[in-house]
Design a protein around this motif. Structure first.
Motif, PDB file in Angstrom:
ATOM      1  N   TYR A   1       1.393  31.096  53.363  1.00  0.00           N
ATOM      2  CA  TYR A   1       0.831  32.389  53.004  1.00  0.00           C
ATOM      3  C   TYR A   1      -0.700  32.318  52.968  1.00  0.00           C
ATOM      4  N   ARG A   2      -1.223  31.260  52.349  1.00  0.00           N
ATOM      5  CA  ARG A   2      -2.684  31.076  52.299  1.00  0.00           C
ATOM      6  C   ARG A   2      -3.255  30.886  53.695  1.00  0.00           C
ATOM      7  N   VAL A   3      -2.521  30.152  54.549  1.00  0.00           N
ATOM      8  CA  VAL A   3      -2.957  29.951  55.937  1.00  0.00           C
ATOM      9  C   VAL A   3      -3.057  31.291  56.654  1.00  0.00           C
TER      10      VAL A   3
ATOM     11  N   LYS B   1      -8.679  36.420  57.833  1.00  0.00           N
ATOM     12  CA  LYS B   1     -10.081  36.537  57.425  1.00  0.00           C
ATOM     13  C   LYS B   1     -11.013  35.969  58.503  1.00  0.00           C
TER      14      LYS B   1
ATOM     15  N   GLN C   1      -3.546  34.235  55.331  1.00  0.00           N
ATOM     16  CA  GLN C   1      -4.679  34.984  54.792  1.00  0.00           C
ATOM     17  C   GLN C   1      -5.995  34.493  55.386  1.00  0.00           C
ATOM     18  N   VAL C   2      -6.182  33.178  55.406  1.00  0.00           N
ATOM     19  CA  VAL C   2      -7.415  32.599  55.939  1.00  0.00           C
ATOM     20  C   VAL C   2      -7.526  32.883  57.433  1.00  0.00           C
TER      21      VAL C   2
ATOM     22  N   ARG D   1       4.639  36.852  48.945  1.00  0.00           N
ATOM     23  CA  ARG D   1       5.064  35.450  48.799  1.00  0.00           C
ATOM     24  C   ARG D   1       6.581  35.349  48.649  1.00  0.00           C
TER      25      ARG D   1
ATOM     26  N   ALA E   1       0.616  40.694  46.419  1.00  0.00           N
ATOM     27  CA  ALA E   1       0.575  39.315  46.908  1.00  0.00           C
ATOM     28  C   ALA E   1       1.827  38.556  46.487  1.00  0.00           C
TER      29      ALA E   1
ATOM     30  N   SER F   1       6.176  25.548  47.627  1.00  0.00           N
ATOM     31  CA  SER F   1       4.784  25.137  47.836  1.00  0.00           C
ATOM     32  C   SER F   1       4.403  25.229  49.312  1.00  0.00           C
TER      33      SER F   1
ATOM     34  N   ASP G   1       3.950  28.878  50.096  1.00  0.00           N
ATOM     35  CA  ASP G   1       2.689  29.357  49.532  1.00  0.00           C
ATOM     36  C   ASP G   1       1.508  28.905  50.383  1.00  0.00           C
ATOM     37  N   THR G   2       1.576  27.678  50.868  1.00  0.00           N
ATOM     38  CA  THR G   2       0.527  27.186  51.761  1.00  0.00           C
ATOM     39  C   THR G   2       0.499  28.023  53.040  1.00  0.00           C
TER      40      THR G   2
ATOM     41  N   LEU H   1      -9.411  26.005  54.021  1.00  0.00           N
ATOM     42  CA  LEU H   1      -8.490  25.806  52.897  1.00  0.00           C
ATOM     43  C   LEU H   1      -8.741  24.496  52.157  1.00  0.00           C
TER      44      LEU H   1
END
Length: 164
Positions: free
Chosen positions: A27-29, A35, A31-32, A7, A3, A21, A24-25, A53
């Motif tokens: 990256y989280r987007v 999913k 992933q979600v 990033r 991970a 930041s 990173d956001t 999120l």
């Protein structure tokens, strides 16, 4: 560890520098999004991603835009029989035309010929949206004088612009 490497790759391998930041956001987007796509069998909406999120919709949009590669204005978007249409051809700006630029320059030059008092009256009237009575009260002259000065100033401006 994987991970972290993903990033770092997203952060460092882009044509534009974007804050860590924001990356990173993004990256989280991603992933979600992956999913939710697996769970629902369809592409999730921006609102669904934002809810998952716990962030604002605009933050999701900005994060996704931050990791997109920039496109040249001269990138062809359509080609037919040897002629290409570029992004620049598709982008139009009706507000900032050459005529508008020339008119703005002429207006600026015409405004320089006015007295400070006339400039002040026009600024109060047309930029601040005040009435002639309010301007008269502030400057300490009558409403009729404000009207006369305003009319003369506008007349001078018109004369200089249309004489060019």
């Amino acid at each position: 560890m994987i991970a972290g490497e993903i990033r770092r790759y997203l952060r460092d391998n882009s044509a534009m520098r974007v804050s860590r930041s924001m990356r990173d956001t993004a990256y989280r987007v991603l992933q979600v999004k992956e999913k939710l796509t697996a769970e629902h069998g369809r592409e999730p909406t921006v609102e669904e991603i934002a809810q998952a999120l716990g962030v604002a919709r605009s933050e999701v949009v900005f994060a996704m835009d931050a990791i997109c590669d920039p496109v040249s204005l001269y990138e062809p978007v359509y080609t037919e029989s040897g002629e290409s249409i570029t992004v620049m051809d598709q982008v139009g700006d009706t507000k900032n035309t050459d005529d508008q630029w020339l008119m703005q320059i002429a207006l600026d030059q015409a405004m320089h010929s006015l007295t400070e008092r006339e400039k002040h009256i026009l600024a109060l009237r047309f930029f601040d949206g005040r009435t002639q009575m309010e301007v008269a009260g502030e400057i300490g002259i009558s409403q009729a004088q404000v009207s006369r000065l305003e009319k003369n100033a506008i007349g001078q401006i018109k004369k200089q612009i249309f004489a060019s």
